[in-house]
Design a protein around this motif. Structure first.
Motif, short mmCIF file in Angstrom:
data_model
loop_
_atom_site.label_atom_id
_atom_site.label_comp_id
_atom_site.label_asym_id
_atom_site.label_seq_id
_atom_site.Cartn_x
_atom_site.Cartn_y
_atom_site.Cartn_z
N PRO A 73 94.90 -57.57 -29.92
CA PRO A 73 96.27 -57.25 -30.35
C PRO A 73 96.62 -55.79 -30.15
O PRO A 73 97.76 -55.46 -29.81
CB PRO A 73 96.27 -57.61 -31.84
N GLU A 74 95.63 -54.90 -30.30
CA GLU A 74 95.96 -53.46 -30.19
C GLU A 74 96.36 -53.07 -28.77
O GLU A 74 96.98 -52.03 -28.56
CB GLU A 74 94.83 -52.57 -30.73
N SER A 75 96.03 -53.90 -27.80
CA SER A 75 96.44 -53.50 -26.44
C SER A 75 97.79 -54.12 -26.04
O SER A 75 98.22 -54.01 -24.91
CB SER A 75 95.36 -53.84 -25.42
N ILE A 76 98.43 -54.76 -27.01
CA ILE A 76 99.75 -55.33 -26.71
C ILE A 76 100.84 -54.47 -27.36
O ILE A 76 100.81 -54.22 -28.56
CB ILE A 76 99.88 -56.77 -27.28
N GLY A 77 101.78 -53.99 -26.56
CA GLY A 77 102.95 -53.31 -27.13
C GLY A 77 103.87 -54.39 -27.68
O GLY A 77 103.91 -55.50 -27.15
N SER A 78 104.56 -54.08 -28.75
CA SER A 78 105.35 -55.16 -29.35
C SER A 78 106.69 -54.64 -29.86
O SER A 78 106.75 -53.60 -30.53
CB SER A 78 104.55 -55.75 -30.51
N VAL A 79 107.74 -55.38 -29.53
CA VAL A 79 109.05 -54.99 -30.01
C VAL A 79 109.10 -55.13 -31.53
O VAL A 79 109.58 -54.24 -32.24
CB VAL A 79 110.15 -55.85 -29.36
N ARG A 80 108.57 -56.24 -32.02
CA ARG A 80 108.67 -56.50 -33.46
C ARG A 80 107.87 -55.50 -34.28
O ARG A 80 108.30 -55.08 -35.34
CB ARG A 80 108.15 -57.92 -33.75
N LYS A 81 106.71 -55.08 -33.74
CA LYS A 81 105.82 -54.23 -34.55
C LYS A 81 106.04 -52.74 -34.31
O LYS A 81 105.38 -51.92 -34.93
CB LYS A 81 104.36 -54.59 -34.25
N SER A 82 106.94 -52.38 -33.40
CA SER A 82 107.13 -50.95 -33.14
C SER A 82 108.32 -50.44 -33.92
O SER A 82 109.28 -51.18 -34.16
CB SER A 82 107.39 -50.72 -31.65
N ARG A 271 102.95 -45.76 -20.66
CA ARG A 271 101.52 -46.10 -20.69
C ARG A 271 100.84 -45.83 -19.35
O ARG A 271 99.65 -46.11 -19.20
CB ARG A 271 101.35 -47.59 -21.01
N GLY A 272 101.61 -45.41 -18.36
CA GLY A 272 101.03 -45.15 -17.03
C GLY A 272 100.54 -46.44 -16.37
O GLY A 272 99.59 -46.42 -15.58
N ALA A 273 101.19 -47.57 -16.70
CA ALA A 273 100.74 -48.85 -16.16
C ALA A 273 101.17 -49.04 -14.72
O ALA A 273 102.23 -48.56 -14.32
CB ALA A 273 101.30 -49.98 -17.02
N ASP A 274 100.34 -49.74 -13.95
CA ASP A 274 100.78 -50.12 -12.60
C ASP A 274 101.26 -51.56 -12.58
O ASP A 274 101.84 -52.03 -11.59
CB ASP A 274 99.67 -49.90 -11.57
N CYS A 275 101.05 -52.26 -13.69
CA CYS A 275 101.35 -53.68 -13.73
C CYS A 275 101.53 -54.09 -15.20
O CYS A 275 100.72 -53.71 -16.05
CB CYS A 275 100.13 -54.35 -13.11
N GLY A 276 102.60 -54.79 -15.49
CA GLY A 276 102.84 -55.17 -16.88
C GLY A 276 103.40 -56.58 -16.96
O GLY A 276 104.06 -57.05 -16.03
N ALA A 277 103.13 -57.23 -18.09
CA ALA A 277 103.66 -58.58 -18.29
C ALA A 277 104.32 -58.67 -19.64
O ALA A 277 103.76 -58.21 -20.65
CB ALA A 277 102.53 -59.61 -18.22
N LYS A 278 105.49 -59.26 -19.66
CA LYS A 278 106.16 -59.53 -20.94
C LYS A 278 105.67 -60.86 -21.46
O LYS A 278 105.56 -61.82 -20.69
CB LYS A 278 107.66 -59.67 -20.72
N VAL A 279 105.45 -60.93 -22.75
CA VAL A 279 105.06 -62.22 -23.34
C VAL A 279 105.89 -62.47 -24.60
O VAL A 279 106.50 -61.55 -25.16
CB VAL A 279 103.56 -62.24 -23.73
N VAL A 280 105.91 -63.74 -25.00
CA VAL A 280 106.42 -64.10 -26.33
C VAL A 280 105.31 -64.87 -27.03
O VAL A 280 104.42 -65.40 -26.36
CB VAL A 280 107.69 -64.99 -26.28
N GLU A 281 105.40 -64.92 -28.35
CA GLU A 281 104.41 -65.70 -29.07
C GLU A 281 104.61 -67.17 -28.73
O GLU A 281 105.75 -67.66 -28.76
CB GLU A 281 104.62 -65.48 -30.57
N VAL A 393 99.25 -53.71 -18.69
CA VAL A 393 99.71 -53.71 -20.09
C VAL A 393 100.50 -54.99 -20.40
O VAL A 393 101.04 -55.64 -19.50
CB VAL A 393 100.61 -52.49 -20.41
N VAL A 394 100.52 -55.30 -21.68
CA VAL A 394 101.23 -56.50 -22.13
C VAL A 394 102.29 -56.05 -23.13
O VAL A 394 102.04 -55.17 -23.95
CB VAL A 394 100.25 -57.48 -22.83
N PHE A 395 103.46 -56.64 -23.04
CA PHE A 395 104.56 -56.24 -23.92
C PHE A 395 105.14 -57.48 -24.55
O PHE A 395 105.66 -58.36 -23.86
CB PHE A 395 105.62 -55.51 -23.09
#
Ligand code: GN1
Length: 502
Positions: A73-82, A271-281, A393-395
């Protein structure tokens, strides 16, 4: 173009002489078309393709259970938790990148819409909103608006090029549709349509399927065909020429897609990411969404069709799903990463097998519509490049705000035109109420907030806000605050001007 003799010989050495079995019955014109089609095939690779398809269909899908772990969980950025300031910081960063024309969007629109049951590209679908807007129009207007917001904030004139990957099935109708709609007021020179490759469908014993006497059954090579198509169509060069460094890739069917979402872009950039994915629960264990997880320590997506049901059911101590990071086919890539994929990795992408009912002509020349799967289609998946990323990164975003896909025809339980329409209307209703509006039903009664218990099963409130007025709920207070508005309520640019003048 190859001669008939050359073709015949190559097909024989690929073990596919039956492809020409009806040649003598074809008229001159059909022969020409067929020759042309066959000349475009990768005949050298055909043998490998057919044998590979049979091997892949025969081999049981790997049981990943012992090697799989959830994304920590700590490696996921989150709209709800930020907190708000964090979100604002990401948004500012994203808007800055957009304002400098460093962001492009890329639409995956090569699919055939089989589950939805339409013969035309899904993006042309009208889900029955009060304005009758199609998915393409909604997306175009969001691009227009986010450009405008970035321009206003930074005093510039930026462009977000819109790359659209189509297939043989969708290119011509998509082009025609955009032209007829005057490119939805975007500059056509910033809309780049290109085609992904098609590959032959193969029988279970490794024979190319004939769909007609002079036609091979072909299917797009999956949304992971993107990387080959970027190369085939010089898209990376186009991005470079325009100075585009970040590409937001998304799939056509999500009515709530935030085009070039500045928050997601800013998060990835910070985050300096080269690749990111958006997710939902994930909503429930069997939901047909891929799961972002780690396999043997490497972050990737395991597609729903390949996820073991017993693993999907696993729950943590609080009853939450262990594998809950649902992929919504919304990815961010840097151009540098895509260049790397194009140069080094695109041929290593996994091939996924789909067993399908493919209409064919039998050896006597009869057209057959199979009732059970008879063909193997091979597909690549767009997310299969994640393992090649150096900083992935995961968002996590809020489902009600960002994910409501259109997959099935009405009548199915989920992901239908009705559910897509209702999600958008409910969102716009929430925006209007948050901006301080009171909405009335047709009898003049005050409507309860969307999603509240008192809203219950009542039909959705007909409140539709044009993306040209608001991209994601911003700027509505000054238009709607303190007002009582009868529904159906359509807030388009004209209405917005009237309200502002009042
Ligand atoms: C290969 C691929 O991109 N599959 C995606 C894609 O599924 P489709 O069933 O192909 O539409 O969209 C889903 C979200 O709508 C996502 O969960 C899934 O992983």
């Amino acid at each position: 173009m190859l001669s008939f003799e050359q073709l015949k010989q190559r097909l024989e050495s690929a073990g596919q002489p039956h492809v020409l079995q009806f040649w003598s019955e074809l008229c001159e014109e059909d022969r020409d078309t067929f020759l042309q089609e066959l000349s475009q095939l990768d005949l050298k690779g055909l043998k490998d393709h057919c044998e590979g398809a049979v091997r892949a269909a025969d081999s049981p899908s790997a049981n990943l259970d012992q090697h799989i772990q959830p994304v920590p969980p700590e490696s996921i950025g989150s709209v709800r938790k930020s907190d708000k300031s964090c979100l604002a910081e990401w948004e500012n960063e994203g808007l800055l990148q957009i304002s400098q024309s460093r962001v492009g969007v890329l639409l995956l629109a090569g699919g055939q819409g089989t589950r939805l049951g339409v013969q035309y590209p899904k993006g042309m679908y009208n889900v029955g909103l009060p304005t009758g807007k199609t998915l393409y129009q909604i997306q175009a207007e969001r691009i227009y608006k986010i450009q405008e917001l970035s321009n206003r904030k930074h005093g510039c004139k930026c462009t977000i090029p819109w790359y659209i990957m189509t297939s043989e099935f969708t290119l011509a109708p998509t082009e025609k549709f955009f032209k007829e709609n005057n490119y939805f007021d975007l500059d056509p020179s910033n809309i780049v349509m290109f085609e992904q490759r098609m590959i032959p469908a193969v029988t279970f014993d490794g024979k190319v399927i004939l769909q007609g006497k002079g036609k091979i059954a072909m299917a797009p090579d999956g949304n992971g065909g993107l990387y080959q198509a970027l190369v085939d169509n010089n898209v990376l060069e186009d991005m470079k020429k325009r100075g585009v460094e970040y590409l937001h890739v998304y799939c056509v069917d999500n009515i709530l897609v935030k085009m070039a979402d500045p928050v997601f872009i800013g998060f990835c950039v910070n985050r300096g990411a080269d690749c990111g994915a958006k997710v939902v629960e994930k909503a429930y264990p069997a939901e047909p969404v891929g799961v972002v997880c780690k396999v043997q320590g490497v972050s990737q997506v395991v597609e729903y069709s390949e996820f073991q049901p017993q693993t999907a059911e696993l729950r943590g101590p609080g009853g939450e799903l262990v594998y809950s990071a649902g992929n919504i086919c919304n990815h961010l890539f840097t151009r540098a990463f895509l260049q790397d994929v194009a140069e080094k990795f695109k041929d290593q992408l996994k091939q996924h097998v789909a067993l399908k009912k493919v209409p064919f002509v039998d050896s006597c020349g009869n057209h057959v519509k199979p009732t059970k799967p008879n063909g193997i289609k091979m597909e690549k998946f767009v997310f299969d490049v994640f393992p090649f990323s150096r900083n992935f990164v995961v968002f996590e975003v809020v489902r009600e705000d960002e994910f409501s896909p259109l997959k099935n025809a009405d009548g199915a339980a989920t992901d239908t035109p009705t559910t897509a329409r209702n999600s958008l209307l409910a969102q716009h209703c929430r925006w209007a109420m948050a901006a301080g509006a009171t909405l009335l039903d047709e009898h003049g009664n005050t409507l309860p907030p969307a999603g509240s218990a008192s809203a219950g099963d009542s039909p959705p409130t007909q409140c539709e806000i044009s993306p040209l007025v608001s991209y994601f709920g911003e700027g509505l207070e000054k238009l709607l605050g303190g007002r009582t508005l009868p529904t159906p309520f359509i807030l388009d640019e004209k209405r917005a001007k009237e309200l502002q003048a009042q």
